[in-house]
Motif scaffolding. Structure first.
Motif, short mmCIF file in Angstrom:
data_model
loop_
_atom_site.label_atom_id
_atom_site.label_comp_id
_atom_site.label_asym_id
_atom_site.label_seq_id
_atom_site.Cartn_x
_atom_site.Cartn_y
_atom_site.Cartn_z
N PHE A 61 -30.54 57.75 -17.67
CA PHE A 61 -31.36 57.52 -16.06
C PHE A 61 -32.84 58.47 -16.26
O PHE A 61 -33.74 57.95 -15.67
N VAL A 62 -32.74 59.62 -16.72
CA VAL A 62 -33.79 60.30 -16.90
C VAL A 62 -34.80 59.81 -18.17
O VAL A 62 -36.12 59.44 -17.68
N VAL A 63 -34.47 59.21 -19.17
CA VAL A 63 -35.17 58.60 -20.09
C VAL A 63 -36.01 57.18 -19.38
O VAL A 63 -37.05 57.05 -19.73
N ALA A 64 -35.03 56.52 -18.89
CA ALA A 64 -35.62 55.32 -17.94
C ALA A 64 -36.69 55.57 -16.89
O ALA A 64 -37.59 54.68 -16.75
N SER A 66 -38.92 57.87 -17.49
CA SER A 66 -39.80 59.32 -17.84
C SER A 66 -40.74 58.32 -19.00
O SER A 66 -41.77 58.78 -19.05
N PHE A 67 -40.29 56.99 -19.32
CA PHE A 67 -41.04 56.32 -20.29
C PHE A 67 -41.63 55.13 -19.99
O PHE A 67 -41.23 54.67 -18.89
N PRO A 68 -42.77 54.52 -20.42
CA PRO A 68 -43.18 53.28 -20.19
C PRO A 68 -42.01 52.42 -20.11
O PRO A 68 -41.43 52.16 -20.86
N PHE A 69 -42.32 51.50 -19.03
CA PHE A 69 -41.53 50.51 -19.02
C PHE A 69 -41.67 49.35 -19.66
O PHE A 69 -41.06 48.59 -20.53
N LEU A 70 -43.15 48.82 -19.30
CA LEU A 70 -43.68 47.69 -20.04
C LEU A 70 -45.28 47.74 -20.33
O LEU A 70 -45.77 48.77 -19.75
N SER A 71 -45.57 47.48 -21.56
CA SER A 71 -46.97 47.52 -21.81
C SER A 71 -47.38 46.25 -21.98
O SER A 71 -46.86 45.14 -22.37
N LEU A 173 -39.58 51.96 -24.11
CA LEU A 173 -38.41 52.42 -24.20
C LEU A 173 -37.51 52.65 -23.02
O LEU A 173 -36.27 52.33 -23.04
N SER A 174 -38.06 52.69 -22.02
CA SER A 174 -37.57 52.66 -20.57
C SER A 174 -36.77 51.26 -20.45
O SER A 174 -35.61 51.44 -19.85
N LEU A 175 -37.32 50.35 -20.75
CA LEU A 175 -36.78 49.02 -20.50
C LEU A 175 -35.26 48.87 -20.86
O LEU A 175 -34.30 48.63 -20.56
N ALA A 177 -33.75 51.65 -22.03
CA ALA A 177 -32.65 52.72 -21.38
C ALA A 177 -32.15 52.11 -20.30
O ALA A 177 -31.05 52.09 -19.74
N PHE A 178 -32.87 51.19 -19.34
CA PHE A 178 -32.30 50.62 -18.24
C PHE A 178 -31.27 49.66 -18.44
O PHE A 178 -30.32 49.68 -17.73
N VAL A 179 -31.18 48.79 -19.47
CA VAL A 179 -30.25 47.93 -19.81
C VAL A 179 -28.97 48.67 -20.28
O VAL A 179 -28.05 48.40 -19.60
N LEU A 180 -29.16 49.75 -21.29
CA LEU A 180 -27.85 50.45 -21.39
C LEU A 180 -27.42 51.03 -20.19
O LEU A 180 -26.06 51.46 -19.78
N LEU A 181 -28.39 51.74 -19.39
CA LEU A 181 -27.94 52.38 -17.94
C LEU A 181 -27.29 51.47 -17.28
O LEU A 181 -26.13 51.95 -16.73
#
Ligand SMILES: [Zn+2]
Length: 205
Positions: A61-64, A66-71, A173-175, A177-181
């Motif tokens: 959740f923190v990673v998701a 904190s980092f860019p979702f999409l570029s 990275l956040s994307l 992380a979201f899938v795993l989350l």
């Protein structure tokens, strides 16, 4: 809830037949008399397994967030979006309802879900009963329907497909992380056995 009154009525989710369930031994499961569907399974170490999954979810959740979702790379100009800037953009583009909904379903609801599960399960794992465990559980049940990360993920996929012709899109990275989350929260909810929680609460009280 007294120790002698643990029998509960459970309807089979497949055929609706009512059963009165008494104590089920650890690792065993109760099956429907009519159709054989599983009524209730007692996972050994349900609390510890759920706790492990939810600790992983907390980190993700923190990673998701904190980092860019999409570029987006549009004509050589790169734009990065994070969840927070995405919500902010929706808000400033005159879509406050959508911004609120996104914030609630993919940020607030999972945050509350993760917090409550940690609040309840961590002390129980350490042999203590958290304050107002009943209230925390009720809140959890009310929040669960609002945690809709899977809907969000589908929306993102649709948006990516639509934008593919216009810009180069790089998942951040956040994307991931979201899938795993999403997978971890789903797993945690599935492995949580509320009866195991109440049993542990009674033991410790
Ligand atoms: Zn049945």
């Amino acid at each position: 809830m007294s120790a002698g009154d643990r029998a509960i009525w459970v309807a089979c989710h497949d055929c609706d037949l009512l059963h009165r369930l008494g104590e089920i031994p650890l690792g065993a499961e109760a099956r429907c008399r009519r159709c054989g569907a599983t009524l209730r399974k007692r996972h050994p170490r349900s609390i510890e397994r759920t706790l492990a999954l939810i600790l992983g979810a907390a980190v993700l959740f923190v990673v998701a967030n904190s980092f860019p979702f999409l570029s987006f790379d549009m004509k050589g100009q790169e734009t990065q979006t994070t969840l927070v800037t995405g919500v902010h953009d929706l808000w400033t583009q005159g879509k406050p309802e959508l911004a609120g909904l996104v914030l609630l379903t993919i940020f607030l609801a999972p945050l509350v879900q993760i917090s409550i599960l940690l609040y309840v399960l961590f002390p129980l794992h350490r042999g203590r009963v958290p304050w107002n465990v009943e209230g925390a559980f009720r809140l959890l049940r009310r929040v669960e329907p609002w945690s809709m990360m899977e809907v969000f993920m589908i929306g993102i996929l649709v948006a990516i497909v639509k934008l593919l012709g216009m810009a180069k899109i790089v998942p951040g990275l956040s994307l991931w992380a979201f899938v795993l989350l999403f997978l971890l929260i789903t797993g945690a909810v599935a492995s949580l056995d509320p009866h195991a929680v109440w049993e542990r609460v009674e033991e410790r009280r």
